[in-house]
Design an enzyme around this catalytic site. Structure first.
Site, PDB file in Angstrom:
ATOM      1  CD  GLU A 160      -0.545   2.235  14.879  1.00 43.62           C
ATOM      2  OE1 GLU A 160      -0.342   1.506  13.887  1.00 43.62           O
ATOM      3  OE2 GLU A 160       0.374   2.654  15.610  1.00 43.62           O
ATOM      4  CD  GLU A 267       1.302   1.083  19.134  1.00 45.26           C
ATOM      5  OE1 GLU A 267       2.160   1.247  18.217  1.00 45.26           O
ATOM      6  OE2 GLU A 267       0.314   0.349  19.014  1.00 45.26           O
TER       7      GLU A 267
END
Length: 410
Positions: A160, A267
């Site tokens: 991320e 995710e």
């Protein structure tokens, strides 16, 4: 996931998504991978290097085996870069932390599953944005060298990236790819992550330049994340609506198809309630209906220290494990997807994309679940218990067993 001491509040302009152009029809799972994130070794990053068992903990191999027995075949293992290479990105690896990482990864791959190496650092090192591509490359060459011989390992460039210059994100990803290949790791897939927490819902507008990444082995997979709460942070058990899951991946799916790329949902999660259950189902159905570009997904997250965390997938009593396992099983590779294979005649279309330096060639082939002599294309299923479709692969691919229920052209 944005649940971290490094969390920065996400603020993104609304994205208008076009309605999907195809109906969703249940069929046997055609995903290559489906599994869970394994969290714990990245915990306690406010206390570095920290103490094992006090500040951080490695995943439980017995819990991984339970999920493996349930049918999962990929596990994304989070760890902290600062613990693996303390001091600087060009430092030598800490022997104890590396040994624990290696033991976890080797356990996963010994079961026949894939292990994703996930430096869970948000594009940062000791809290500062990583700006040196050469240092980042040095880190990756050091790490990849350790796992170059394990074909079940997948390298995830960094978890991320966020709030960074977009060109820097592209350059860091390319530096990682080049370093991994230079380390002799030439057979493994590389998961690349984008800016803005690598969100699927903003991918097409934020991360468009990521299409310029190159890999001599042509094994780049674009890893995206997607949560279903109001700000997409994955910090609430409340989903926006029962259809928000599908809505948030439509634009990314179009981007993948337009650019001849493939992706993995690294995710995702939803609260243990009926609205989120519908939203998760709708998203997974849509991804599976577009499995020519989406290769699978991993739930966030399993791990020994989650307790009663709203998304915990740690067996036997994790909130999400109890609520969602039966639903997710239908998407596991080899699953019949909740329909009878004796009555199914669903058509599976597989699009194989092979990029060259000057052009992208797309080849499409169709096989049916009722039996066929057709040749299966790259990434298509080619065998497994109950499989009646094509069993030979187009050149140069070969049919490779993933488990008793699923073989694939790779």
């Amino acid at each position: 996931m944005h649940f971290t001491p490094l969390f920065v509040t996400l603020s993104i302009a609304s994205l208008v998504l076009a309605a999907p152009g195809k109906s969703l029809v249940k069929r046997a799972s055609s995903f290559l991978w489906f599994g869970s994130n394994e969290s714990g070794a990245e915990f306690g990053n406010q206390n570095l290097p920290g103490v094992l068992g006090t500040d951080y903990m490695w995943p439980s191999t017995s819990a991984i085996q339970t999920l493996r027995s349930d049918g999962m075949n990929i596990f994304r293992v989070a760890f902290a870069m600062e613990r693996l290479v303390p001091g600087t990105l060009t430092s030598s690896m800490d022997a104890t932390y590396l040994s624990d990482l290696r033991n976890t990864v080797n356990y996963i791959t010994s079961t026949g599953a894939y292990a994703v190496l996930d430096p869970h650092n948000y594009g940062r090192y000791y809290g500062s944005i990583i700006s040196s591509t050469s240092d980042f490359a040095a880190f990756w060459k050091t790490l990849a060298t350790e796992f170059a011989s394990n074909e079940k390992v997948i390298f995830d460039t960094n978890n991320e990236f966020n709030s960074e210059d977009q060109m820097l994100v592209l350059q860091l990803n390319q530096a990682a790819i080049d370093a991994i290949r230079a380390a002799g790791a030439t057979s493994q897939y590389i998961f690349v992550e984008g800016n803005s927490w690598t969100g699927a819902w903003t991918w097409a507008t934020v991360n468009d330049n990521m299409k310029n990444l190159t890999d001599p082995e042509d094994k780049i997979i674009y890893e995206m994340h997607q949560y279903l709460d109001s700000d997409g942070s994955g910090t609430s058990e409340t989903c926006v609506s029962s259809t928000i899951g599908q809505e948030r991946v439509v634009a990314a799916t179009k981007w993948l198809k337009d650019n001849g790329k493939k992706a993995f949902l690294g995710e995702f999660a939803g609260g243990a309630n009926s609205v989120c259950q519908s939203a998760v189902t709708g998203m997974l159905e849509y991804l599976q209906a577009n499995s020519d570009v989406w290769l699978g997904a991993t739930w966030w997250a399993a791990g020994p220290w989650w307790g009663n965390y709203i998304y915990s997938f740690e067996p036997p009593s994790g909130t999400a494990y109890v609520y969602y396992m039966d639903l997710l099983k239908k998407y596991f590779p080899g699953s019949a997807g909740g329909i009878s294979t004796t009555t199914a005649t669903a058509t599976i279309t597989a699009t194989a994309t092979k990029a060259t330096s000057t052009t992208t060639t797309k080849t499409t082939a169709t096989t049916t679940a009722s039996g066929s002599t057709a040749v299966a294309q790259h990434y298509s299923q080619c065998g497994g218990i109950g499989w009646n479709g094509a069993t030979s692969c187009s050149s140069p691919y070969t049919c490779q067993k993933q488990n008793d229920y699923y073989s694939q052209c790779l």
